[in-house]
Scaffold this motif. Structure first.
Motif, PDB file in Angstrom:
ATOM      1  N   ILE A 189       0.773   8.062  -5.562  1.00  0.00           N
ATOM      2  CA  ILE A 189      -0.376   8.955  -5.353  1.00  0.00           C
ATOM      3  C   ILE A 189       0.107  10.326  -4.866  1.00  0.00           C
ATOM      4  O   ILE A 189      -0.370  11.374  -5.303  1.00  0.00           O
ATOM      5  CB  ILE A 189      -1.365   8.300  -4.346  1.00  0.00           C
ATOM      6  CG1 ILE A 189      -2.104   7.140  -5.036  1.00  0.00           C
ATOM      7  CG2 ILE A 189      -2.351   9.311  -3.776  1.00  0.00           C
ATOM      8  CD1 ILE A 189      -2.854   6.215  -4.107  1.00  0.00           C
ATOM      9  N   ALA A 247      -9.270  14.700   2.476  1.00  0.00           N
ATOM     10  CA  ALA A 247      -9.650  13.288   2.356  1.00  0.00           C
ATOM     11  C   ALA A 247      -8.441  12.393   2.603  1.00  0.00           C
ATOM     12  O   ALA A 247      -8.551  11.348   3.258  1.00  0.00           O
ATOM     13  CB  ALA A 247     -10.247  13.018   0.980  1.00  0.00           C
ATOM     14  N   HIS A 263      -0.597  13.883  -6.598  1.00  0.00           N
ATOM     15  CA  HIS A 263      -1.242  14.922  -5.796  1.00  0.00           C
ATOM     16  C   HIS A 263      -0.459  16.239  -5.976  1.00  0.00           C
ATOM     17  O   HIS A 263      -1.051  17.291  -6.223  1.00  0.00           O
ATOM     18  CB  HIS A 263      -1.248  14.457  -4.326  1.00  0.00           C
ATOM     19  CG  HIS A 263      -1.744  15.456  -3.327  1.00  0.00           C
ATOM     20  ND1 HIS A 263      -0.902  16.300  -2.645  1.00  0.00           N
ATOM     21  CD2 HIS A 263      -3.000  15.743  -2.879  1.00  0.00           C
ATOM     22  CE1 HIS A 263      -1.625  17.056  -1.824  1.00  0.00           C
ATOM     23  NE2 HIS A 263      -2.897  16.740  -1.940  1.00  0.00           N
ATOM     24  N   VAL A 265      -9.160  -0.924   3.604  1.00  0.00           N
ATOM     25  CA  VAL A 265      -8.792   0.103   2.630  1.00  0.00           C
ATOM     26  C   VAL A 265      -9.907   0.280   1.588  1.00  0.00           C
ATOM     27  O   VAL A 265     -10.281   1.400   1.237  1.00  0.00           O
ATOM     28  CB  VAL A 265      -7.459  -0.285   1.930  1.00  0.00           C
ATOM     29  CG1 VAL A 265      -7.125   0.642   0.792  1.00  0.00           C
ATOM     30  CG2 VAL A 265      -6.318  -0.323   2.951  1.00  0.00           C
ATOM     31  N   VAL A 300      -2.653   5.973  10.774  1.00  0.00           N
ATOM     32  CA  VAL A 300      -1.370   6.587  10.391  1.00  0.00           C
ATOM     33  C   VAL A 300      -1.531   8.129  10.363  1.00  0.00           C
ATOM     34  O   VAL A 300      -1.200   8.769   9.372  1.00  0.00           O
ATOM     35  CB  VAL A 300      -0.812   6.045   9.040  1.00  0.00           C
ATOM     36  CG1 VAL A 300      -0.241   4.655   9.204  1.00  0.00           C
ATOM     37  CG2 VAL A 300      -1.892   6.044   7.936  1.00  0.00           C
ATOM     38  N   LEU A 311       0.837  -1.208   0.000  1.00  0.00           N
ATOM     39  CA  LEU A 311       0.000   0.000   0.000  1.00  0.00           C
ATOM     40  C   LEU A 311       0.875   1.262   0.000  1.00  0.00           C
ATOM     41  O   LEU A 311       0.578   2.240  -0.687  1.00  0.00           O
ATOM     42  CB  LEU A 311      -0.930  -0.014   1.226  1.00  0.00           C
ATOM     43  CG  LEU A 311      -1.934   1.126   1.300  1.00  0.00           C
ATOM     44  CD1 LEU A 311      -2.843   1.144   0.075  1.00  0.00           C
ATOM     45  CD2 LEU A 311      -2.777   1.017   2.572  1.00  0.00           C
ATOM     46  N   GLY A 312       1.987   1.217   0.754  1.00  0.00           N
ATOM     47  CA  GLY A 312       2.895   2.365   0.819  1.00  0.00           C
ATOM     48  C   GLY A 312       3.450   2.730  -0.545  1.00  0.00           C
ATOM     49  O   GLY A 312       3.617   3.917  -0.861  1.00  0.00           O
ATOM     50  N   ILE A 328      -0.583  15.213   5.071  1.00  0.00           N
ATOM     51  CA  ILE A 328      -0.420  15.723   3.699  1.00  0.00           C
ATOM     52  C   ILE A 328      -0.819  17.205   3.661  1.00  0.00           C
ATOM     53  O   ILE A 328      -1.817  17.606   4.240  1.00  0.00           O
ATOM     54  CB  ILE A 328      -1.283  14.893   2.717  1.00  0.00           C
ATOM     55  CG1 ILE A 328      -0.940  13.393   2.811  1.00  0.00           C
ATOM     56  CG2 ILE A 328      -1.117  15.393   1.290  1.00  0.00           C
ATOM     57  CD1 ILE A 328       0.487  13.014   2.542  1.00  0.00           C
TER      58      ILE A 328
HETATM   59  C1  HEC Z   1      -7.422   4.071   2.569  1.00  0.00           C
HETATM   60  C2  HEC Z   1      -7.406   5.474   2.898  1.00  0.00           C
HETATM   61  C3  HEC Z   1      -6.288   6.343   2.398  1.00  0.00           C
HETATM   62  C4  HEC Z   1      -6.430   7.421   1.560  1.00  0.00           C
HETATM   63  C5  HEC Z   1      -7.717   7.988   0.954  1.00  0.00           C
HETATM   64  C6  HEC Z   1      -5.105   7.966   1.382  1.00  0.00           C
HETATM   65  N1  HEC Z   1      -4.177   7.227   2.058  1.00  0.00           N
HETATM   66 FE1  HEC Z   1      -2.188   7.544   2.060  1.00  0.00          FE
HETATM   67  N2  HEC Z   1      -1.924   5.919   3.250  1.00  0.00           N
HETATM   68  C7  HEC Z   1      -2.927   5.126   3.762  1.00  0.00           C
HETATM   69  C8  HEC Z   1      -2.335   4.100   4.619  1.00  0.00           C
HETATM   70  C9  HEC Z   1      -3.085   3.014   5.392  1.00  0.00           C
HETATM   71  C10 HEC Z   1      -0.944   4.301   4.585  1.00  0.00           C
HETATM   72  C11 HEC Z   1       0.148   3.471   5.301  1.00  0.00           C
HETATM   73  C12 HEC Z   1       0.674   2.426   4.341  1.00  0.00           C
HETATM   74  C13 HEC Z   1       1.741   1.547   4.939  1.00  0.00           C
HETATM   75  O1  HEC Z   1       1.609   1.133   6.086  1.00  0.00           O
HETATM   76  O2  HEC Z   1       2.696   1.257   4.197  1.00  0.00           O
HETATM   77  C14 HEC Z   1      -0.729   5.460   3.722  1.00  0.00           C
HETATM   78  C15 HEC Z   1       0.524   5.973   3.425  1.00  0.00           C
HETATM   79  C16 HEC Z   1       0.755   7.127   2.736  1.00  0.00           C
HETATM   80  C17 HEC Z   1       2.052   7.718   2.518  1.00  0.00           C
HETATM   81  C18 HEC Z   1       3.382   7.184   3.066  1.00  0.00           C
HETATM   82  C19 HEC Z   1       3.997   6.288   2.025  1.00  0.00           C
HETATM   83  C20 HEC Z   1       5.351   5.778   2.402  1.00  0.00           C
HETATM   84  O3  HEC Z   1       5.535   4.551   2.345  1.00  0.00           O
HETATM   85  O4  HEC Z   1       6.224   6.585   2.726  1.00  0.00           O
HETATM   86  C21 HEC Z   1       1.883   8.853   1.764  1.00  0.00           C
HETATM   87  C22 HEC Z   1       2.949   9.802   1.291  1.00  0.00           C
HETATM   88  C23 HEC Z   1       0.468   8.944   1.489  1.00  0.00           C
HETATM   89  N3  HEC Z   1      -0.187   7.883   2.099  1.00  0.00           N
HETATM   90  C24 HEC Z   1      -0.089   9.934   0.713  1.00  0.00           C
HETATM   91  C25 HEC Z   1      -1.446  10.036   0.462  1.00  0.00           C
HETATM   92  C26 HEC Z   1      -2.041  11.113  -0.310  1.00  0.00           C
HETATM   93  C27 HEC Z   1      -1.281  12.260  -0.955  1.00  0.00           C
HETATM   94  C28 HEC Z   1      -3.379  10.865  -0.344  1.00  0.00           C
HETATM   95  C29 HEC Z   1      -4.462  11.680  -0.981  1.00  0.00           C
HETATM   96  C30 HEC Z   1      -4.303  12.128  -2.348  1.00  0.00           C
HETATM   97  C31 HEC Z   1      -3.610   9.640   0.424  1.00  0.00           C
HETATM   98  N4  HEC Z   1      -2.424   9.183   0.890  1.00  0.00           N
HETATM   99  C32 HEC Z   1      -4.858   9.083   0.621  1.00  0.00           C
HETATM  100  C33 HEC Z   1      -4.288   5.264   3.545  1.00  0.00           C
HETATM  101  C34 HEC Z   1      -4.859   6.224   2.722  1.00  0.00           C
END
Ligand code: HEC
Length: 155
Positions: free
Chosen positions: A42, A124, A46, A87, A134, A35-36, A139
């Motif tokens: 993403i 969002a 953005h 998710v 987290v 997911l990271g 952001i």
């Molecule tokens: C499901 C809901 C969700 C949404 C909506 C979401 N995120 Fe995330 N995001 C996560 C989760 C959960 C993690 C932690 C992933 C992990 O443990 O590796 C994460 C991790 C991240 C990270 C850290 C990645 C890394 O490995 O260093 C970034 C940067 C990030 N998100 C940016 C964004 C941005 C920008 C948006 C909006 C445009 C966004 N996210 C929207 C759930 C979300």
């Protein structure tokens, strides 16, 4: 000396070759981004979306928004459950209400609407990070362009 070295290295090669012949063929699992990894992509879209909209480059903004949605789509498909975080359900409930006005602002080429839509998108991101345990992933509007070799303004 040289001859001895050559013989020694040939012996090593033969030994390695016979070891290799006996070694079981390693079975690699196909690489699957976590997911990271999707989030890093993403994050880049953005930031690019922000500068495209700021420059009124609506073609690029539309492209970046589509890429961002593809990233979320892949995350939803391939990582529907991440460390007990649903998710898929989170994305299904959080994204549609913010994506629609953002698309409309780009279609209309309205910078003010875009700016409001972008703010909602960033909220969002953070809303989901809070729901997904987290909250420290905070952001904000990008303070600098995400790349140094791409023009965000229309030529
Ligand atoms: C499901 C809901 C969700 C949404 C909506 C979401 N995120 Fe995330 N995001 C996560 C989760 C959960 C993690 C932690 C992933 C992990 O443990 O590796 C994460 C991790 C991240 C990270 C850290 C990645 C890394 O490995 O260093 C970034 C940067 C990030 N998100 C940016 C964004 C941005 C920008 C948006 C909006 C445009 C966004 N996210 C929207 C759930 C979300």
């Amino acid at each position: 000396m040289l001859t001895r070295l050559l013989i020694a290295s040939a012996a090593v090669s033969i030994a390695t070759a016979s070891l290799l012949a006996r070694a079981p063929v390693p079975q690699h699992k196909p690489w699957q981004p976590g997911l990271g990894e999707y989030m890093v992509g993403i994050q880049r879209h953005h930031a690019a979306l922000f500068f495209a909209g700021k420059a009124g480059n609506w073609e690029l903004a539309s492209f970046e928004l589509k890429e961002l949605e593809e990233g979320f789509g892949d995350a939803q498909e391939f990582q529907p459950l991440h460390e007990k975080v649903d998710v898929k359900s989170l994305l299904e409930s959080i994204l549609p209400p913010v994506m629609k006005p953002l698309h409309e602002s780009i279609e209309k080429g309205d910078k003010q609407l875009f700016s409001r839509g972008f703010e909602a998108l960033t909220s969002a991101c953070n809303g989901c990070h809070q729901a997904a345990n987290v909250p420290f992933l905070d952001i904000v509007d990008p303070t600098a362009e995400p790349t140094v070799n791409q023009r965000y303004e229309k030529r």
